[in-house]
Design a protein around this motif. Sequence first.
Motif: not given
Length: 120
Positions: A28-50
């Motif tokens: 499963d892949v979540i892509t983020c174009p910038n740091t802001r969107s990354f931190w938004q995703q991190m608040n929803k779910h923690l990944p297995d790798m970054v």
Amino acid sequence: MKKCIYVVEDNINIREIIEFLLVEEMYDVITCPNTRSFWQQMNKHLPDMVVLDVMLPDGNGVEICSKLKQNAKTHQIPVMMMSAGNNLYKIKAKCSAEDFINKPFDLNDFANRIERYVAN
């Protein structure tokens, strides 16, 4: 259950290639174009790798890596840093990511490195 990988990369072409490759490898892949969107995703779910690009439009991957490694909730998440420059030795001195890779990179090598960190 599929492993989830976050890819933080501002270049849309590189981001899409990495996403395609990892989806083909059954992640499963979540892509983020910038740091802001990354931190938004991190608040929803923690990944297995970054997977983090060093240079981002609103920050940099080294800062993200440092924050992840200093946080008790996220310090165990493997991080791979990517850089188009030949300055990985400088980056290694600034953050404690598990892996570092220069762009452009061999796709098979990249996939093998990812598997090494997220395999059960």
